[in-house]
Design a protein around this motif. Structure first.
Motif, PDB file in Angstrom:
ATOM      1  N   CYS A 164       0.850  -1.186   0.000  1.00  0.00           N
ATOM      2  CA  CYS A 164       0.000   0.000   0.000  1.00  0.00           C
ATOM      3  C   CYS A 164       0.884   1.233   0.000  1.00  0.00           C
ATOM      4  O   CYS A 164       1.616   1.461   0.970  1.00  0.00           O
ATOM      5  CB  CYS A 164      -0.931   0.012   1.213  1.00  0.00           C
ATOM      6  N   MET A 165       0.838   2.012  -1.047  1.00  0.00           N
ATOM      7  CA  MET A 165       1.708   3.172  -1.213  1.00  0.00           C
ATOM      8  C   MET A 165       0.939   4.448  -0.966  1.00  0.00           C
ATOM      9  O   MET A 165      -0.237   4.560  -1.339  1.00  0.00           O
ATOM     10  CB  MET A 165       2.290   3.204  -2.632  1.00  0.00           C
ATOM     11  N   ASN A 166       1.616   5.409  -0.346  1.00  0.00           N
ATOM     12  CA  ASN A 166       1.042   6.734  -0.239  1.00  0.00           C
ATOM     13  C   ASN A 166       1.395   7.525  -1.499  1.00  0.00           C
ATOM     14  O   ASN A 166       2.007   7.000  -2.436  1.00  0.00           O
ATOM     15  CB  ASN A 166       1.514   7.442   1.029  1.00  0.00           C
ATOM     16  N   VAL A 167       1.026   8.799  -1.526  1.00  0.00           N
ATOM     17  CA  VAL A 167       1.164   9.556  -2.755  1.00  0.00           C
ATOM     18  C   VAL A 167       2.622   9.752  -3.153  1.00  0.00           C
ATOM     19  O   VAL A 167       2.987   9.661  -4.330  1.00  0.00           O
ATOM     20  CB  VAL A 167       0.427  10.908  -2.628  1.00  0.00           C
ATOM     21  N   GLU A 168       3.509   9.982  -2.155  1.00  0.00           N
ATOM     22  CA  GLU A 168       4.915  10.190  -2.485  1.00  0.00           C
ATOM     23  C   GLU A 168       5.554   8.897  -2.985  1.00  0.00           C
ATOM     24  O   GLU A 168       6.321   8.906  -3.958  1.00  0.00           O
ATOM     25  CB  GLU A 168       5.658  10.724  -1.261  1.00  0.00           C
ATOM     26  N   GLU A 169       5.237   7.793  -2.337  1.00  0.00           N
ATOM     27  CA  GLU A 169       5.781   6.505  -2.772  1.00  0.00           C
ATOM     28  C   GLU A 169       5.254   6.130  -4.149  1.00  0.00           C
ATOM     29  O   GLU A 169       5.979   5.585  -4.988  1.00  0.00           O
ATOM     30  CB  GLU A 169       5.426   5.418  -1.754  1.00  0.00           C
ATOM     31  N   PHE A 170       3.991   6.440  -4.391  1.00  0.00           N
ATOM     32  CA  PHE A 170       3.407   6.136  -5.701  1.00  0.00           C
ATOM     33  C   PHE A 170       4.083   6.959  -6.793  1.00  0.00           C
ATOM     34  O   PHE A 170       4.407   6.443  -7.873  1.00  0.00           O
ATOM     35  CB  PHE A 170       1.908   6.404  -5.653  1.00  0.00           C
ATOM     36  N   LYS A 171       4.301   8.239  -6.534  1.00  0.00           N
ATOM     37  CA  LYS A 171       4.961   9.087  -7.524  1.00  0.00           C
ATOM     38  C   LYS A 171       6.380   8.633  -7.796  1.00  0.00           C
ATOM     39  O   LYS A 171       6.822   8.576  -8.944  1.00  0.00           O
ATOM     40  CB  LYS A 171       4.944  10.546  -7.047  1.00  0.00           C
ATOM     41  N   ASN A 172       7.081   8.274  -6.749  1.00  0.00           N
ATOM     42  CA  ASN A 172       8.459   7.818  -6.939  1.00  0.00           C
ATOM     43  C   ASN A 172       8.505   6.507  -7.713  1.00  0.00           C
ATOM     44  O   ASN A 172       9.395   6.297  -8.550  1.00  0.00           O
ATOM     45  CB  ASN A 172       9.144   7.649  -5.576  1.00  0.00           C
ATOM     46  N   THR A 173       7.538   5.621  -7.455  1.00  0.00           N
ATOM     47  CA  THR A 173       7.522   4.335  -8.164  1.00  0.00           C
ATOM     48  C   THR A 173       7.233   4.529  -9.650  1.00  0.00           C
ATOM     49  O   THR A 173       7.905   3.948 -10.508  1.00  0.00           O
ATOM     50  CB  THR A 173       6.476   3.412  -7.537  1.00  0.00           C
ATOM     51  N   ILE A 174       6.263   5.344  -9.957  1.00  0.00           N
ATOM     52  CA  ILE A 174       5.928   5.585 -11.365  1.00  0.00           C
ATOM     53  C   ILE A 174       7.089   6.276 -12.072  1.00  0.00           C
ATOM     54  O   ILE A 174       7.449   5.924 -13.206  1.00  0.00           O
ATOM     55  CB  ILE A 174       4.643   6.422 -11.482  1.00  0.00           C
ATOM     56  N   SER A 175       7.692   7.254 -11.426  1.00  0.00           N
ATOM     57  CA  SER A 175       8.831   7.942 -12.036  1.00  0.00           C
ATOM     58  C   SER A 175       9.999   6.992 -12.251  1.00  0.00           C
ATOM     59  O   SER A 175      10.715   7.084 -13.252  1.00  0.00           O
ATOM     60  CB  SER A 175       9.257   9.115 -11.158  1.00  0.00           C
ATOM     61  N   LYS A 176      10.184   6.054 -11.332  1.00  0.00           N
ATOM     62  CA  LYS A 176      11.265   5.091 -11.476  1.00  0.00           C
ATOM     63  C   LYS A 176      11.013   4.138 -12.641  1.00  0.00           C
ATOM     64  O   LYS A 176      11.929   3.830 -13.412  1.00  0.00           O
ATOM     65  CB  LYS A 176      11.419   4.307 -10.172  1.00  0.00           C
ATOM     66  N   VAL A 177       9.771   3.704 -12.790  1.00  0.00           N
ATOM     67  CA  VAL A 177       9.449   2.767 -13.866  1.00  0.00           C
ATOM     68  C   VAL A 177       9.513   3.458 -15.221  1.00  0.00           C
ATOM     69  O   VAL A 177      10.069   2.919 -16.186  1.00  0.00           O
ATOM     70  CB  VAL A 177       8.062   2.146 -13.623  1.00  0.00           C
ATOM     71  N   LEU A 178       8.965   4.664 -15.313  1.00  0.00           N
ATOM     72  CA  LEU A 178       8.932   5.371 -16.591  1.00  0.00           C
ATOM     73  C   LEU A 178      10.202   6.154 -16.860  1.00  0.00           C
ATOM     74  O   LEU A 178      10.378   6.675 -17.968  1.00  0.00           O
ATOM     75  CB  LEU A 178       7.737   6.333 -16.633  1.00  0.00           C
TER      76      LEU A 178
END
Length: 1234
Positions: A164-178
């Motif tokens: 379960c990711m919060n908004v900062e973790e979600f943003k960092n994950t998407i930025s890392k993948v893309l």
């Protein structure tokens, strides 16, 4: 969606929401939890949590996405506020809960791109999704320390759930993948869409659910746009076929007519709506008549239309071709080519469209497998040599004598193309080749060169080819066979088809390619039409035609060519079965062109603004909810069928602006996550009565609703997982309203105001649920009205207030309170003496104070007519202005900063406050207005029953209509519609006066009195607690009245009237696809007779005359009295318009003069008009000759003496100039002279 079906396979394991998300091993990719359920249409429930492999397997079947980045336009959230709202845990109630469930939604959700660029969700590819799955699986966040350990209490720690990711973790994950950070702004908005449980966390299940909904709705939206048949087919019986099968149906031009020909020669003519007009019978010389029956010895094989020469060619088994002239309303046979060696079985005709009289070709296949070619050299001039005939009639041409007609026609043969009967032929002018088909498995389709210089392309199909169609622009050859299959070929690749389309249960006998739609229409023997997408190779629609000959499972009989595709403007597909004709219109049924763009297809109930997402939400009577981007006016998402077939009557956001609440006419209330269309809660209906107001109270964790049930209903909003919330009608203060409650408003912290249809206004204390003050008690209605209302309430048929045509209240009846509103900034001051409540009653605004003994402080009329009412009100921040919208479509902005601030002990205020702006906004009643701010500039959002929602500035500048073709940029005023108005948007050219008239209304501070009607004064002065007006008050009122009233400065409107396209009454005008399945929902849009004074026909005739006048002004320019009567009564006004202007003729200085004129004294030097008119040009002829003289009258007798024939005068008619004896001579009667 068909491509989602393989992934819906239940498994025996399911991941919980509150357990560890760590995976002990790889999981299967094609899986689905057992909780997956299906809606009645067969699609999955949008709330179902997908397994992590479902979307990945879906991606494996989807084509690769476009990698265009999305331009994020939203501002970021405040980081400190975000952290405080999501990471501060004080007690167990604030601990995030598992993702809330939602309902199986019967509604249809459609998503739209907010910009031309592709969104981030569509930018994600398969490899990105696999990486995201891995990131969610390995995600193991640290626990949150609520407070540290002390000597007395141990440390309190909140354990985070892995995955379960919060908004900062979600943003960092998407930025890392893309591998990019350009989506940060958009990711914050995406996170709010994913977080359906509003707990501040997103897991893999929520992410997969969102993606699945997105792809499903995008696919449905694309499919919906491409579905060609939206109305029921029209079926006609060809009676004149005499129960014989129709061989073929064709269309002839100028005007468009359909022509059907039966197997035995019955030819019928139909108009564009397939209404029968006339018929002909083709008779052969060998026809035998036995009694009343005819025995035919010939069958019609095919017919083809020759557009350039307006003829049709008909082939028959008598081995002949008949040429009919169809250029007039009466068709007749012109040529008969007979005694051919083989039977002409199929035709195709080609001509040069740029040069119609150039060489053309009539190609026809015969039963021996050859292709015959007839070249016409001058088809428009003549087809064959026409010898001299003493008698008229059909010219018969013996096939063996065709060489005698080489001046006009040449004949050639392509031998041994097929081993049997040729089913169909098509000439390709670009390659000078012919496509032909046969039921042979060795030579099913052959593309042969006409000059026999190139090799032929041979296509082989096991059971042959019954029909085909070819399109050069998309380079597709489509074939249909008796093996039930449709094959798409590359015309230059004969070894293997591009694809095989499977779906028909019987043999395919008709096929057509629609280039514009990129679709293939196929028709099978069981009277089934299927629509295929050429790009996706999928079936888009299936239509079963219910011919009388095909009922009870019988197989109907068809002709050789049962399918015809008619192009624009009569776009339709026509099929034949036995002696019946069926027509299916393509696309929407033609409706009268709308002058202005519309937001919805039906009346709007309201439009509300969400400042958190910067979006506008509109709802309409067709139970459709649309979300729009305020910055551009583009549509973001639409979910129709929100409340089934019930009208949406009210909408409101909760205080967090994350949830949307809607009420319907049947009493149901639903709570939505409007970003993705999730139905989070369903509220139990208090009664089967219209909901007029919904009030969410966050501090109390409750939802309060009112409506025609006359009850204040409470719903518990504390449990987010409770999907079905029951109604609680135990209002502590009692249900005091005796009539329908029409409006409700809330004022923090504890005041609630309700107003009813009987005029009662009550202010409640929400803390105690008791009545705080009754501003007015409801007026009793008469018994007859009570009985009518009781009957209407039982049937739920009483019209909504916004649907009323007239709003004038009869004398003795209570005035309903259409709207009640708190002035919250004023009410924030405890025990203030200012007016804090405003109510709208029949167009009059009443101002109330809830603390002083004298409650009503003032009133004024906010409309310009007694019949109008104010249904919409809102206030600017700090209550400096009140904005009203009335039933006439006007919006007014009143300066109320100093209005009713201090009570006057002597009298109530009756004067109007200063009017800042007033403008015509809609053609019908304004049902909602809302003030909004964007980049520190104020705007007005309005919605109306004219099916539009519009955006305005505070000065009255027109920004645009939600749903218009071109978007706007709210930060760029040059993209706004101003200086145009909604009523002259279609005017291409505006004169200077119109341009000046469309400027913003001038601000005015002139006050005016209310309407001086006796019945209005009675309305204002009624009620239980009304006060007697003293003489001093009346005198003061007289001094306050100005000499003249200020009228509404309405904008000049330029309305464009367009002719309505003729629509058959058998077709619905507003057909729309409302459900995901292929179920047709039809609704007839009829003209309301109550809107016309003289009847519908008279109104249409007036509109036609008005259009004719506009067209004349376009041709002749400005028309006035001088231009139409410049010749007096010599001609009609229209003849005066068409007559060109006269010019003065200047006489030359010297005119040639005859001897006779010289004898009269005319010299011809510098003549004047008076000199010429004074001359006597007539010859003196006695009325009767003397006795004995010759009575013959010749030109020679009228020739003057001494003059030769060269001096003869031009003829002059006797009767024309006899009226002017003084100017033209003294003779009483003049005759023609020379």
């Amino acid at each position: 969606m068909d491509y989602l079906t393989p992934d819906y396979r239940p498994t025996s394991s399911r991941r919980g929401s509150n357990v560890s998300r760590r995976s002990s091993g790889p999981r299967p990719l094609i899986a689905c939890p057992p909780a997956m359920s299906y809606s009645p249409e067969g699609s999955p429930r949008p709330d179902s949590a997908l397994h992590r492999g479902s979307v990945i397997s879906l991606f494996r079947e989807l084509p690769s996405m476009t990698s265009t980045p999305l331009d994020g336009t939203r501002s970021r959230w405040n980081s400190q506020a975000r952290k405080a709202s999501r990471y501060s845990f004080v007690d167990q109630q604030d601990v995030p809960k598992k993702r809330r469930k939602s309902f199986t939604n019967p509604e249809t959700i459609e998503t739209f791109n907010k910009a031309e660029n592709v969104r981030l969700e569509e930018h994600i590819k398969l490899q990105h999704l696999e990486q995201l799955l891995h990131e969610f699986e390995i995600h193991d966040p640290e626990d949150i320390l609520i407070h540290e350990e002390t000597g007395y209490f141990p440390a309190k720690v909140f354990k985070r759930t892995p995955g379960c990711m919060n908004v900062e973790e979600f943003k960092n994950t998407i930025s890392k993948v893309l591998e990019t950070n350009e989506y940060d702004d958009y990711l914050e908005r995406l996170f709010t869409k994913l977080d359906t449980s509003c707990d501040g966390y997103v897991d893999w299940d929520e992410f997969c659910t969102y993606l699945l909904l997105l792809y499903r709705e995008n696919d449905y939206l694309r499919t919906k746009k491409e579905i060609p048949f939206l109305v029921e087919p029209k079926i006609r019986h060809a009676v004149h076929n005499r129960q014989e099968t129709t061989t073929k149906i064709i269309s002839v031009e100028n005007p468009t007519r359909y022509l059907t020909i039966s197997k035995e020669g019955g030819m019928s003519v139909w108009n564009s709506n397939i209404s029968y007009e006339r018929n002909y019978v083709i008779e052969d010389d060998t026809t035998e008549t036995i009694g009343q029956k005819r025995r035919f010895k010939m069958w019609i094989t095919d017919v083809v239309y020759m557009p350039n020469c307006h003829k049709i060619a008909i082939g028959s088994t008598s081995r002949d071709i008949r040429f009919y002239d169809v250029s007039t309303t009466q068709y007749f046979e012109e040529f008969h080519l007979f005694a051919m060696t083989d039977v002409p079985y199929c035709f195709d005709y080609w001509y040069d469209q740029k040069n119609p009289n150039n060489r053309s070709l009539l190609a026809f296949g015969v039963d021996s497998g050859d292709i015959n070619l007839l070249y016409f050299n001058k088809p428009i001039t003549q087809l064959f040599e026409t010898p001299f005939q003493s008698e008229g009639g059909v010219q018969k041409i013996f096939m063996q004598d065709l060489h005698q007609h080489t001046k006009y026609v040449q004949f050639s043969v392509l031998s041994n193309i097929h081993p049997g009967i040729i089913r169909q032929v098509r000439f390709l002018p670009d390659s000078d080749s012919i496509i032909s088909s046969c039921d042979s498995d060795r030579k099913s389709v052959v593309i042969s060169d006409v000059q026999s210089l190139k090799r032929s392309y041979v296509f082989r199909v096991d059971k042959g080819v019954e029909c085909f169609d070819y399109n050069k622009n998309i380079n597709i050859l489509a074939t249909g066979s008796s093996d039930h299959y449709i094959r798409l070929w590359n015309p230059y690749v004969t070894s293997k088809p591009i694809t095989v389309l499977v779906g028909h249960a019987t043999g395919v006998i008709g096929i057509a390619i629609h280039e514009g739609f990129r679709q293939v229409f196929s028709y099978s023997k069981d009277a089934v039409i299927k629509v295929w997408d050429i790009r996706e190779h999928t079936c888009l629609q299936t239509v079963q035609l219910k011919f009388p000959s095909s009922i009870h499972g019988r197989m109907p009989e068809h002709g050789q060519f049962p399918l015809h595709l008619q192009g624009a403007p009569h776009s339709a597909v026509l099929v034949t079965s036995n002696d019946y004709i069926g027509m299916l219109k393509l696309g929407q049924v033609a409706a009268p062109q709308s002058v202005m763009p519309t937001t919805h297809d039906t009346q709007l109930c309201c439009a509300i603004y969400n400042h958190f997402f910067k979006q506008v939400v509109t709802g309409c009577d067709s139970s459709c909810i649309a979300v729009w981007d305020i910055e551009s006016g583009r549509k973001s998402i639409v979910f129709s069928n929100a409340h089934g077939d019930e009208e949406i009557t009210c909408m409101v956001f909760d205080e967090t602006y994350r949830r949307l609440m809607t009420g319907a006419r049947n009493g149901t209330i639903k709570v939505w996550n409007f970003q993705n269309g999730h139905n989070l809660h369903k509220l139990e209906a208090a009664a089967e009565a219209e909901v007029t107001g919904i009030l969410p109270v966050r501090d109390k964790k409750m939802i309060l609703s009112v409506g025609w049930s006359r009850l204040l209903t409470i719903y518990d909003d504390s449990d987010q997982d409770n999907m079905y919330i029951t109604a609680n009608q135990d209002w502590k203060g009692g249900q005091l309203h005796k009539d329908d409650i029409l409006s409700i408003d809330f004022c923090p912290p504890n005041f609630v105001a309700t107003a009813g249809f009987d005029g009662e206004i009550i202010v409640w204390d929400l803390e105690t649920e008791k009545m705080f003050i009754r501003l007015r008690k409801g007026q009793q209605t008469n018994l007859n009205r009570k009985i009518e209302d009781l009957t209407a309430s039982l049937k739920n048929e009483r019209p909504n207030s916004r649907h009323k045509k007239k709003h004038r209240v009869q004398k003795g009846e209570p005035v309903p309170v259409d709207k009640v509103m708190f002035l919250r900034d004023r009410a924030a001051i405890r025990f203030t003496e200012s007016a804090v409540v405003v109510s709208s009653e029949g167009g009059v605004l009443h101002w109330w104070n809830i603390y002083t003994p004298k409650s009503e402080l003032g009133f004024f009329s906010a409309t310009d007519s007694v019949d109008d009412s104010v249904l919409a009100m809102c206030s600017k921040p700090r209550n400096t202005a009140v904005i009203t919208g009335d039933t006439a479509g006007n919006i007014k902005v009143w300066d109320t900063s100093d209005y009713c601030v201090k009570p006057d002990p002597r009298h109530r205020v009756r004067t109007r406050p200063p009017l800042e702006a007033a403008f015509k906004a809609h053609d019908a009643a304004v049902v909602s207005v809302e003030y909004l701010e964007h980049d520190s500039r104020g705007f007005i959002l309005s919605a109306s029953t004219d099916k539009t929602a519009r955006l305005w500035t505070m000065e009255g500048y027109y920004v645009g209509t939600f749903g218009q073709k071109f978007p706007w940029d709210l930060n760029d005023a040059s993209t706004w519609a101003h200086p145009k108005t909604p009523f002259n948007m279609d005017d291409e050219e505006k004169d200077e006066s119109n341009t000046e008239g469309t400027e913003a209304p001038k601000k005015t501070s002139t006050t005016s009195t209310p309407r001086e009607d006796s019945d209005v004064e009675e309305e204002l002065e009624r009620g239980e607690d009304k006060e007697e007006t003293t003489a001093e008050e009346e005198q003061q009122d007289e001094t306050d009245k100005p000499e003249s009233k200020t009228k509404l400065e309405a904008r000049p409107m330029s309305v464009v009237v367009r002719p309505a396209k003729s629509v058959s009454s058998e077709f619905p005008r507003d057909a729309k696809l409302k459900y995901r399945s292929q179920t047709f929902a039809f609704g007839f849009e009829r003209t309301d007779p109550s809107k016309t004074f003289l009847g519908v026909k008279v109104e249409k005739e007036f509109a036609r005359k008005k259009l004719d006048r506009q067209e004349r002004r376009t041709v002749f320019g400005e028309i006035n009295r001088g231009t139409t009567s410049r010749f007096g009564k010599l001609c009609s006004p229209y003849q005066a318009l068409t007559t060109t202007d006269f010019k003065d003729v200047q006489l030359p200085d010297k005119l040639p003069v005859s001897d006779r004129l010289k004898s009269l004294g005319f010299t011809g030097i510098k003549p004047t008009e008076s000199d010429i008119t004074a001359l006597n040009f007539s010859y003196e002829v006695p009325d009767s000759p003397p006795s004995g003289e010759d009575t013959s009258f010749s030109r020679g007798n009228l020739t003057s003496k001494g003059s030769d024939s060269s001096t003869k005068l031009p003829p002059i008619k006797s009767g024309r100039w006899s009226k002017f004896p003084d100017k033209l001579g003294g003779s009483k009667k003049s005759s023609t002279v020379a």
